[in-house]
Design an enzyme around this catalytic site. Structure first.
Site, PDB file in Angstrom:
ATOM      1  N   GLU A   1      41.541  39.197  54.478  1.00 35.33           N
ATOM      2  CA  GLU A   1      40.278  38.760  54.013  1.00 35.33           C
ATOM      3  C   GLU A   1      39.504  37.987  54.864  1.00 35.33           C
ATOM      4  O   GLU A   1      39.458  36.620  54.734  1.00 35.33           O
ATOM      5  CB  GLU A   1      40.811  37.942  52.710  1.00 35.33           C
ATOM      6  CG  GLU A   1      41.217  38.994  51.425  1.00 35.33           C
ATOM      7  CD  GLU A   1      41.682  38.384  50.401  1.00 35.33           C
ATOM      8  OE1 GLU A   1      41.626  37.339  50.130  1.00 35.33           O
ATOM      9  OE2 GLU A   1      42.511  39.153  49.822  1.00 35.33           O
TER      10      GLU A   1
ATOM     11  N   HIS B   1      47.920  43.277  34.151  1.00 37.71           N
ATOM     12  CA  HIS B   1      47.669  42.470  35.374  1.00 37.71           C
ATOM     13  C   HIS B   1      49.149  41.774  35.721  1.00 37.71           C
ATOM     14  O   HIS B   1      49.690  41.198  34.820  1.00 37.71           O
ATOM     15  CB  HIS B   1      46.553  41.400  35.238  1.00 37.71           C
ATOM     16  CG  HIS B   1      46.227  40.762  36.491  1.00 37.71           C
ATOM     17  ND1 HIS B   1      46.260  39.219  36.437  1.00 37.71           N
ATOM     18  CD2 HIS B   1      46.132  40.872  37.678  1.00 37.71           C
ATOM     19  CE1 HIS B   1      46.000  38.718  37.737  1.00 37.71           C
ATOM     20  NE2 HIS B   1      45.883  39.915  38.299  1.00 37.71           N
TER      21      HIS B   1
ATOM     22  N   GLU C   1      45.902  41.847  47.558  1.00 39.41           N
ATOM     23  CA  GLU C   1      46.606  41.187  48.430  1.00 39.41           C
ATOM     24  C   GLU C   1      47.950  42.124  49.093  1.00 39.41           C
ATOM     25  O   GLU C   1      48.808  41.731  48.921  1.00 39.41           O
ATOM     26  CB  GLU C   1      47.171  39.732  48.215  1.00 39.41           C
ATOM     27  CG  GLU C   1      46.104  38.856  47.897  1.00 39.41           C
ATOM     28  CD  GLU C   1      45.631  38.964  46.559  1.00 39.41           C
ATOM     29  OE1 GLU C   1      46.358  39.289  45.702  1.00 39.41           O
ATOM     30  OE2 GLU C   1      44.431  38.972  46.219  1.00 39.41           O
TER      31      GLU C   1
ATOM     32  N   GLU D   1      34.786  38.913  45.418  1.00 42.47           N
ATOM     33  CA  GLU D   1      35.254  37.584  44.647  1.00 42.47           C
ATOM     34  C   GLU D   1      34.734  36.614  45.669  1.00 42.47           C
ATOM     35  O   GLU D   1      34.301  35.483  45.342  1.00 42.47           O
ATOM     36  CB  GLU D   1      36.540  37.407  44.506  1.00 42.47           C
ATOM     37  CG  GLU D   1      37.445  37.832  45.841  1.00 42.47           C
ATOM     38  CD  GLU D   1      38.918  37.815  45.602  1.00 42.47           C
ATOM     39  OE1 GLU D   1      39.368  37.961  44.384  1.00 42.47           O
ATOM     40  OE2 GLU D   1      39.737  37.967  46.612  1.00 42.47           O
TER      41      GLU D   1
HETATM   42  C1  NOJ Z   1      42.850  37.754  43.667  1.00 40.81           C
HETATM   43  C2  NOJ Z   1      42.663  38.799  43.424  1.00 40.81           C
HETATM   44  O1  NOJ Z   1      41.848  39.634  44.380  1.00 40.81           O
HETATM   45  C3  NOJ Z   1      41.639  38.499  42.165  1.00 40.81           C
HETATM   46  O2  NOJ Z   1      40.911  39.964  41.823  1.00 40.81           O
HETATM   47  C4  NOJ Z   1      42.417  37.928  41.118  1.00 40.81           C
HETATM   48  O3  NOJ Z   1      41.485  37.886  40.057  1.00 40.81           O
HETATM   49  C5  NOJ Z   1      42.949  36.722  41.613  1.00 40.81           C
HETATM   50  N1  NOJ Z   1      43.776  36.853  42.701  1.00 40.81           N
HETATM   51  C6  NOJ Z   1      44.164  36.253  40.305  1.00 40.81           C
HETATM   52  O4  NOJ Z   1      45.005  37.066  40.383  1.00 40.81           O
END
Ligand code: NOJ
Ligand code: CA
Length: 673
Positions: free
Chosen positions: A172, A376, A457, A481
């Site tokens: 990233e 998730h 990740e 994000e």
């Molecule tokens: C990083 C992820 O890219 C994001 O989408 C997620 O909300 C957070 N981790 C928490 O899992």
């Protein structure tokens, strides 16, 4: 097809004689030559007779076995060619052509140790893939690779777009743009443009049970493969027989063609091993997500907990009302309280809900509303813990009818946790051999339950969606994000960089569509509203999020219509124009209708472009619903200036498009009856 020259010079021993074998691509645009010079194997790549990759070494450094590089001889070689077409269950295009010429050469040591391996080149008109194949042999059973000695010497000067490897983060980063000679240690895909306009991208295909390849700058324009580390004193350990991943070099004369040449990566992967995968449906989803990134809600339980039963039901209502299949719910399971990142997710329980989240009730409500929960699993990089709970965690989702899961491995590079047989904690890398094995376990365990996986990740994509079509998307770059809390946030050129770098490797779960353009606190999304829409066409993924808060969509119903309409599965994709890091325009045809879609994005520079509509079906008239930057739009001062208009067009028309600074355009073309 193959030209063999054996030159025995009087003053060198036969083993050190120069040997060379060449092979040309189907239309003779590229050629690869394998040369043994002084007992060392090299390859070179020429395009239309001029060098692109100057002679570059091949070989390995083996633990306990020294170098596997010297005293080599071509013992045998063979060529073949193939021209086939195969169908994707879902993708950027329904059909993929696989048209190459192959050279397979067996190299053997002519010294005391008589180890051997095959080197296989597949030469396409727009790129080359090569890999090593280690046959079963008594003199080499346990192969412990300290590193590869594979090199890539770029023959022409130019510019490179790249992100660092071996640094604190995984992938990233903002993209560096430097001279090729000034690249450091880079992740792949790394993209280059030579001064004479050739576009190159280096990557790999079929990264299976092996460590990822980084490119380490050695000197001048010479790079060497550097394998991602492991917790052991080696990078990769395998037993013969086995192949390495394919090392890929895409070579085209334009950025647009470079994007299209990525089919090479899919072609070099094994065909679908899962059989009928019609149970995976490309889809769009909303979620309990952006509010957490805005710090308006929390993953952990408490007064601001995002994943409550009521909030989940509201999101399900929203999804049902506006036609989204999925609702992602993050932070529903215990383990987020405290420092989940610092503690490497040791407290996560992937099957236990917080008390204010009634998972059975939410799942039943979703079923009633015809919506699917998107599961998730955030592991904080604790892959060991996740493996230990995997079956139980997947069984729960399966029982509840949840058929897609977003996984996550938030941890610094080198911060992946597992335990060994004695229960000792051991640290690995996100892109090392341990993790390529881990992901394969997860993908196969999910597939057996008809569940699709979207990895955040992740290890980089190397086209494994062909073999495992339930590995549908990944993050693996800076996504939306970073507009919420990134420091610095993603600049306007970011997506035009991604298209020609990260996106060459495969789908990305970028999570576009933040129509409020509002990040956390005072942070702003560096984009116009039209560009947010265009991203659905530009950044391919078979699952696409509408990332913004539900209430924000209801404030922008006109623009939201495009997000509701845009498909996520394509019959055909064309790149109409583009330059790395500057701008790009895509046209894609919906797989399930006659509609075409266009998406164009630019960086911080406003542009006017003429776009011929000759991709449309000849003789047909289309209604074009155009979502474009208004005359006064620009991402900094007037990002909400959006013009929506409708026009009748046909394949003979040319569209004049104005893209504002940080802007874009999104168009839906529907045939007129
Ligand atoms: C990083 C992820 O890219 C994001 O989408 C997620 O909300 C957070 N981790 C928490 O899992
Ligand atoms: Ca730029």
């Amino acid at each position: 097809m193959a030209i063999v020259a054996l030159l025995t010079l009087p003053w060198v021993t036969p083993a050190a004689a120069q040997q060379s074998v060449s092979v040309e691509s189907p239309d003779k645009i590229l050629s690869v030559t394998l040369v043994i010079d002084g007992g060392i194997a090299h390859y070179r790549v020429d395009r239309k007779g001029a060098p692109v990759i100057a002679p570059s070494r091949l070989g390995f450094m083996l633990k306990g076995g020294g170098k596997l590089e010297r005293g080599m001889k071509i013992i045998a070689h063979a060529t073949r060619s193939l021209d086939e077409r195969w169908e994707q269950p879902w993708g950027e295009s329904r059909f993929v052509r696989n048209n190459f010429t192959e050279l397979r050469a067996t190299l053997g040591e002519q010294i005391k140790s008589k180890r051997r391996f095959d080197i296989v080149f597949r030469v396409y008109d727009d790129g080359v893939g090569f890999r090593y194949e280690f046959p079963d042999q008594p003199q080499l059973k346990d192969v412990i690779i300290e590193d590869e000695l594979t090199e890539f010497t770029v023959a022409r000067p130019g510019t490179a777009w790249w992100i660092p490897a071996g640094e604190w983060n995984r992938y990233e980063y903002l993209y560096n743009r430097t001279a090729i000679a000034e690249v450091g240690t880079a992740h792949t895909p790394i993209t280059m443009r030579t001064e004479d306009g050739l576009h190159l991208a280096f990557h790999e295909a079929a990264l299976v049970d092996y460590s990822s390849m980084w490119l380490r700058h050695v000197e001048g324009q010479r790079f060497r493969a550097q394998l991602s580390p492991s917790s052991q004193a080696w990078k990769v350990r395998r037993t013969t027989p086995f192949p390495t991943p394919w090392r890929t070099i895409q070579i085209t004369d334009s950025a647009a063609a470079l994007y299209q040449s990525s089919n090479l990566i899919l072609n070099l992967n094994e065909p679908n091993k899962l059989g009928d995968v019609s149970w995976f449906r490309p889809h769009k989803y909303v979620g309990i997500w952006w509010a957490m990134h805005l710090a308006q809600a929390s993953w952990e339980s408490g007064p601001n907990h995002g994943a409550t039963t009521d909030n989940a039901k509201c999101h399900i209502d929203f999804a049902a009302k506006y036609g989204f299949r999925g609702v992602l719910i993050e932070g529903w399971n215990v383990g987020w309280n405290g420092n989940w990142i610092g503690d490497s997710g040791r407290n996560f329980d992937f099957a236990k809900a917080y008390p204010d989240f009634d998972i059975e009730a939410v799942a039943a409500y979703a079923r009633k509303k015809g919506v699917r929960i998107v599961g998730h699993h955030e592991t904080a990089g604790n892959a060991g813990l996740y493996e230990a709970q995997l079956d139980r965690a997947l069984d729960l989702y399966h029982r509840l009818g949840i058929d897609s899961i977003k996984t996550g491995y938030v941890a610094d590079a080198g911060g992946v946790l597992r335990t060994d047989e004695e229960g000792r904690e051991i640290w690995e890398w996100h892109d090392g051999q341990f993790m390529t094995r881990h992901h394969q376990k997860v993908i196969e365990a999910a597939a057996s339950r008809h569940i699709a996986i979207n990895t955040h990740e992740p290890v980089k994509d190397t086209g494994l969606r062909r073999t495992y079509p339930n590995w549908v998307s990944r993050e693996g770059a800076r996504g939306m994000e970073y507009a919420a809390w990134g420091s610095p946030p993603n600049p306007p050129e970011h997506e035009a960089n991604l298209v020609f770098t990260r996106m060459l490797s495969g789908p990305m779960d970028y999570t576009p569509g933040v129509l409020s353009l509002q990040g956390k606190g005072d942070n702003r999304v560096a984009s116009t509203i039209a560009k947010q829409l265009a991203l659905y066409v530009v950044l391919y993924s078979p699952i696409q999020m509408a990332a913004d808060l539900p209430e924000n969509y209801e404030k922008h119903m006109d623009a939201f219509q495009f997000i509701r309409d845009v498909p996520v599965d394509w019959e055909e994709t064309r790149v109409l124009n583009g330059e790395v890091g500057d701008f790009v325009t895509f046209a894609r045809k919906d797989r399930n209708s006659r509609d075409w879609y266009l998406g164009a994005v630019t960086d911080e520079t406003a542009r006017d472009m003429r776009v011929p509509l000759d991709f449309l079906e000849k003789g047909r008239r289309y209604r074009a619903q155009i979502y474009r930057d208004g005359a006064g739009a620009d991402w900094k001062n007037s990002p909400f200036d959006l013009a929506i208009e409708s026009r009748t067009v046909s394949a003979t028309d040319t569209l004049d498009l104005h893209l504002a600074a940080g802007g874009g355009a999104a168009i839906r073309f529907t045939p007129v009856k």
